[in-house]
Design a protein around this motif. Structure first.
Motif, PDB file in Angstrom:
ATOM      1  N   GLY A 226      -1.725  -4.915   1.267  1.00  0.00           N
ATOM      2  CA  GLY A 226      -1.305  -5.995   2.150  1.00  0.00           C
ATOM      3  C   GLY A 226       0.192  -6.170   2.274  1.00  0.00           C
ATOM      4  O   GLY A 226       0.659  -7.068   2.992  1.00  0.00           O
ATOM      5  N   THR A 227       0.975  -5.325   1.604  1.00  0.00           N
ATOM      6  CA  THR A 227       2.427  -5.461   1.640  1.00  0.00           C
ATOM      7  C   THR A 227       3.025  -4.676   2.810  1.00  0.00           C
ATOM      8  O   THR A 227       2.367  -3.826   3.432  1.00  0.00           O
ATOM      9  CB  THR A 227       3.058  -4.941   0.340  1.00  0.00           C
ATOM     10  N   ASP A 228       4.312  -4.943   3.074  1.00  0.00           N
ATOM     11  CA  ASP A 228       5.022  -4.173   4.096  1.00  0.00           C
ATOM     12  C   ASP A 228       5.049  -2.690   3.738  1.00  0.00           C
ATOM     13  O   ASP A 228       5.040  -1.833   4.626  1.00  0.00           O
ATOM     14  CB  ASP A 228       6.455  -4.686   4.247  1.00  0.00           C
ATOM     15  N   ARG A 229       5.065  -2.378   2.449  1.00  0.00           N
ATOM     16  CA  ARG A 229       5.038  -0.974   2.033  1.00  0.00           C
ATOM     17  C   ARG A 229       3.785  -0.281   2.517  1.00  0.00           C
ATOM     18  O   ARG A 229       3.821   0.863   2.973  1.00  0.00           O
ATOM     19  CB  ARG A 229       5.116  -0.868   0.501  1.00  0.00           C
ATOM     20  N   GLN A 230       2.658  -0.981   2.404  1.00  0.00           N
ATOM     21  CA  GLN A 230       1.412  -0.387   2.872  1.00  0.00           C
ATOM     22  C   GLN A 230       1.461  -0.158   4.385  1.00  0.00           C
ATOM     23  O   GLN A 230       1.042   0.899   4.874  1.00  0.00           O
ATOM     24  CB  GLN A 230       0.223  -1.271   2.524  1.00  0.00           C
ATOM     25  N   VAL A 231       1.974  -1.128   5.123  1.00  0.00           N
ATOM     26  CA  VAL A 231       2.032  -1.006   6.583  1.00  0.00           C
ATOM     27  C   VAL A 231       2.989   0.112   6.987  1.00  0.00           C
ATOM     28  O   VAL A 231       2.700   0.896   7.907  1.00  0.00           O
ATOM     29  CB  VAL A 231       2.446  -2.342   7.224  1.00  0.00           C
ATOM     30  N   ARG A 232       4.112   0.201   6.301  1.00  0.00           N
ATOM     31  CA  ARG A 232       5.040   1.305   6.574  1.00  0.00           C
ATOM     32  C   ARG A 232       4.344   2.656   6.382  1.00  0.00           C
ATOM     33  O   ARG A 232       4.509   3.577   7.187  1.00  0.00           O
ATOM     34  CB  ARG A 232       6.251   1.211   5.622  1.00  0.00           C
ATOM     35  N   GLY A 233       3.572   2.761   5.310  1.00  0.00           N
ATOM     36  CA  GLY A 233       2.868   4.010   5.043  1.00  0.00           C
ATOM     37  C   GLY A 233       1.865   4.347   6.132  1.00  0.00           C
ATOM     38  O   GLY A 233       1.723   5.511   6.528  1.00  0.00           O
ATOM     39  N   LEU A 234       1.160   3.328   6.630  1.00  0.00           N
ATOM     40  CA  LEU A 234       0.177   3.559   7.691  1.00  0.00           C
ATOM     41  C   LEU A 234       0.854   4.022   8.979  1.00  0.00           C
ATOM     42  O   LEU A 234       0.345   4.901   9.690  1.00  0.00           O
ATOM     43  CB  LEU A 234      -0.628   2.275   7.937  1.00  0.00           C
ATOM     44  N   ILE A 235       1.997   3.423   9.294  1.00  0.00           N
ATOM     45  CA  ILE A 235       2.734   3.845  10.495  1.00  0.00           C
ATOM     46  C   ILE A 235       3.251   5.270  10.335  1.00  0.00           C
ATOM     47  O   ILE A 235       3.154   6.094  11.256  1.00  0.00           O
ATOM     48  CB  ILE A 235       3.891   2.868  10.785  1.00  0.00           C
ATOM     49  N   LEU A 236       3.772   5.575   9.137  1.00  0.00           N
ATOM     50  CA  LEU A 236       4.246   6.936   8.889  1.00  0.00           C
ATOM     51  C   LEU A 236       3.117   7.949   8.987  1.00  0.00           C
ATOM     52  O   LEU A 236       3.323   9.078   9.450  1.00  0.00           O
ATOM     53  CB  LEU A 236       4.919   7.027   7.519  1.00  0.00           C
ATOM     54  N   ALA A 259       3.292  -9.448  13.562  1.00  0.00           N
ATOM     55  CA  ALA A 259       4.626  -9.735  13.021  1.00  0.00           C
ATOM     56  C   ALA A 259       4.955  -8.799  11.859  1.00  0.00           C
ATOM     57  O   ALA A 259       6.066  -8.255  11.780  1.00  0.00           O
ATOM     58  CB  ALA A 259       4.700 -11.187  12.569  1.00  0.00           C
ATOM     59  N   GLN A 260       3.976  -8.609  10.961  1.00  0.00           N
ATOM     60  CA  GLN A 260       4.213  -7.723   9.823  1.00  0.00           C
ATOM     61  C   GLN A 260       4.363  -6.273  10.286  1.00  0.00           C
ATOM     62  O   GLN A 260       5.200  -5.531   9.783  1.00  0.00           O
ATOM     63  CB  GLN A 260       3.080  -7.828   8.810  1.00  0.00           C
ATOM     64  N   ARG A 261       3.549  -5.895  11.267  1.00  0.00           N
ATOM     65  CA  ARG A 261       3.617  -4.534  11.809  1.00  0.00           C
ATOM     66  C   ARG A 261       4.986  -4.279  12.444  1.00  0.00           C
ATOM     67  O   ARG A 261       5.601  -3.230  12.245  1.00  0.00           O
ATOM     68  CB  ARG A 261       2.503  -4.363  12.843  1.00  0.00           C
ATOM     69  N   SER A 262       5.473  -5.247  13.182  1.00  0.00           N
ATOM     70  CA  SER A 262       6.787  -5.113  13.822  1.00  0.00           C
ATOM     71  C   SER A 262       7.894  -5.032  12.785  1.00  0.00           C
ATOM     72  O   SER A 262       8.833  -4.242  12.922  1.00  0.00           O
ATOM     73  CB  SER A 262       7.021  -6.309  14.754  1.00  0.00           C
ATOM     74  N   ARG A 263       7.770  -5.847  11.744  1.00  0.00           N
ATOM     75  CA  ARG A 263       8.767  -5.833  10.674  1.00  0.00           C
ATOM     76  C   ARG A 263       8.783  -4.482   9.959  1.00  0.00           C
ATOM     77  O   ARG A 263       9.850  -3.935   9.657  1.00  0.00           O
ATOM     78  CB  ARG A 263       8.464  -6.961   9.689  1.00  0.00           C
ATOM     79  N   ALA A 264       7.603  -3.946   9.693  1.00  0.00           N
ATOM     80  CA  ALA A 264       7.518  -2.651   9.005  1.00  0.00           C
ATOM     81  C   ALA A 264       8.093  -1.536   9.862  1.00  0.00           C
ATOM     82  O   ALA A 264       8.814  -0.666   9.365  1.00  0.00           O
ATOM     83  CB  ALA A 264       6.062  -2.354   8.646  1.00  0.00           C
ATOM     84  N   LEU A 265       7.777  -1.553  11.147  1.00  0.00           N
ATOM     85  CA  LEU A 265       8.306  -0.519  12.049  1.00  0.00           C
ATOM     86  C   LEU A 265       9.828  -0.610  12.134  1.00  0.00           C
ATOM     87  O   LEU A 265      10.528   0.416  12.100  1.00  0.00           O
ATOM     88  CB  LEU A 265       7.683  -0.670  13.431  1.00  0.00           C
TER      89      LEU A 265
END
Length: 286
Positions: A226-236, A259-265
């Protein structure tokens, strides 16, 4: 600390890690140390072997594109390490990996631990190499305490006092191995520890951590789900799998929180791990 007992134990217990093979280059040792930071060696070993087959020298690695590097990094985590290695290779080029700690520290992405590890484990310099495993062994065996969070410079001096004049680098590797295999953070295997007869913590009855130590340890635990790290990994993952730049819609499906997705991207773009082309599509950096 019983140096000889530790070395005898290491002779029998040393893991056959691929970068410990005779003939491994300084570049190979440097790669292994950077890859192994905060990542289990079982995950690192196959990736390291692939990289060494593909890019056996800094010069060959420097010729790779950043996109190739990030794809080859795969799921090791903390992908900025991959780009820092690439930057390091750009600086080294055809030059050998230096054997001096200060010169190693001058390279991009090379911190104090990695510089000392390369100087010690490859070049045989008798310098202290202090990671979390070594810190834990020292805290228990010498100080009789639990490991306090946050490394400090004084620990280098403390560990340096333990180094024998002969076999210092092997002793350093043995300390690290003991912390990884026996003197673990949870459920240490004291029954099979070569330092048990002189271990201050064992002699004191293996006291549990006090409330302050427990509170500090809990603060150190890093969540991932659930962290930004996880979302960053999914986008990568999306960018690594794509043969061509992808639209925003391909990224939007990986996580429901906009919002979290945009922040991670945005953080991936800021870190140079992703790029947006003139048409608005997203890709790995070229």
């Amino acid at each position: 600390m019983d140096t000889q007992a530790l070395l005898v134990w290491f002779q029998a217990a040393e893991r056959p890690l691929p970068w410990r093979k005779e003939g491994t280059s300084a570049w190979g040792v440097l790669l292994s140390e950077v890859m192994s930071q905060q990542t289990p060696v079982a995950r690192v070993a196959p990736v390291w072997e692939e990289w060494m087959s593909r890019w056996p020298t800094p010069a060959s690695f420097a010729r790779a594109s950043r996109a190739e590097v990030l794809r080859a990094w795969g799921k090791l985590g903390y992908p900025r390490r991959a780009l820092r290695l690439w930057e390091c290779a750009q600086v080294l080029g055809d030059e050998p990996v230096p054997d001096d700690v200060d010169k190693l520290l001058a390279l991009p992405g090379i911190g104090d631990y990695t510089a000392r590890a390369v100087a010690c484990f490859h070049y045989g310099h008798n310098v202290p190499v202090v990671d979390t495993n070594v810190r834990r062994v020292y805290a228990r065996a010498v100080s009789g305490t639990f490991l306090a969070p946050g490394a400090s410079k004084k620990e280098l001096g403390e560990v340096a006092t333990l180094l024998p004049e002969l076999q210092g680098p092997r002793f350093s590797a043995a300390l690290m191995e003991l912390g990884a295999l026996v003197c673990t953070a949870k459920n240490p295997d004291c029954a099979h520890c070569p330092l048990r007869p002189t271990c201050a913590w064992f002699q004191d009855g293996c006291p549990p951590p006090n409330e302050q130590e427990l509170a500090r340890a809990k603060k150190k635990v890093q969540k991932f789900q659930g962290t930004d790290r996880q979302v960053r990994g999914l986008i990568l993952d999306v960018l690594r799998a794509a043969a061509h730049p992808v639209p925003q819609a391909d990224i939007d499906v990986v996580w429901p929180d906009a919002a979290q997705r945009s922040r991670a991207l945005a953080s991936l773009l800021d870190d140079g791990l992703a790029e947006q082309d003139p048409s608005g599509l997203f890709r790995l950096p070229l």
